[in-house]
Scaffold this motif. Structure first.
Motif, PDB file in Angstrom:
ATOM      1  N   GLN A 168       0.820  -1.213   0.000  1.00  0.00           N
ATOM      2  CA  GLN A 168       0.000   0.000   0.000  1.00  0.00           C
ATOM      3  C   GLN A 168       0.854   1.263   0.000  1.00  0.00           C
ATOM      4  N   ASP A 172       0.924   3.821  -3.121  1.00  0.00           N
ATOM      5  CA  ASP A 172       0.547   5.216  -2.900  1.00  0.00           C
ATOM      6  C   ASP A 172       1.650   6.177  -3.333  1.00  0.00           C
ATOM      7  N   GLU A 176       0.507   8.139  -6.652  1.00  0.00           N
ATOM      8  CA  GLU A 176      -0.156   9.381  -6.254  1.00  0.00           C
ATOM      9  C   GLU A 176       0.187  10.502  -7.222  1.00  0.00           C
TER      10      GLU A 176
END
Length: 185
Positions: A168, A172, A176
């Protein structure tokens, strides 16, 4: 003109290949949402190529990239692979290349980091530094990238206190979008 649409993954392929390979596996998995266009799919230089030929290939891939991901491990700062002094075409006596190429004593990692830093300054390339550990150890990061980009630990504990790669956090950081980028570039 080449558009910057790729993600470039760099690191010590001898010492940190486990994390690098895991990121590539996650990217190839159709059921996960880590999904980036790998810059290394563009052009491959053979491991038997001259270091200068490999660096030219790296440059081509970096120029097509919008995101630079560096995996940092225990030996990232000390890797010397890619330096001309270890090439069979380098003459120590004349301090030149027998094939009349430019002499470059930077390792592949230092070369990639310097190009990424330059692209960060000139073109706004996104830089992500993932440490192959539970913690961020900036002293292990190449000097040129120590204070720029997003730095994260690549490992975490699961519920049973086993160490695992942190999917995760890595997803991210890579996926992102930059603040203020409404067009997703």
């Amino acid at each position: 003109m080449m558009y910057r649409t790729r993600t470039y993954l760099a690191g010590d392929w001898d010492g940190d290949s486990d994390l690098i390979q895991q990121i590539l596996k996650w990217n190839e998995n159709d059921y996960l949402t880590l999904n980036f266009s790998d810059a290394h799919d563009l052009q491959q230089a053979r491991d038997t190529s001259l270091n200068c030929s490999i660096k030219k290939s790296l440059s081509h891939r970096l120029n097509a990239s919008k995101v630079f991901v560096l995996v940092v491990g225990n030996h990232t700062n000390t890797v010397t692979k890619g330096s001309c002094q270890y090439c069979d075409s380098y003459s120590k006596y004349f301090q030149s290349c027998r094939r009349y190429m430019n002499v470059d004593f930077r390792s592949f990692i230092k070369y990639e980091c310097e190009m990424a830093e330059s692209s960060f300054r000139l073109n706004g390339m996104k830089i992500v530094v993932i440490y192959n550990s539970l913690y961020v150890h900036r002293e292990k990061c190449p000097e040129i990238l120590k204070n720029i980009g997003k730095h994260i630990a690549g490992k975490t504990y699961d519920r049973e206190w086993n160490i695992r790669y942190d999917y995760q956090a890595i997803k991210d950081a890579i996926m992102e979008k930059e603040e203020g980028d409404k067009y997703g570039r």
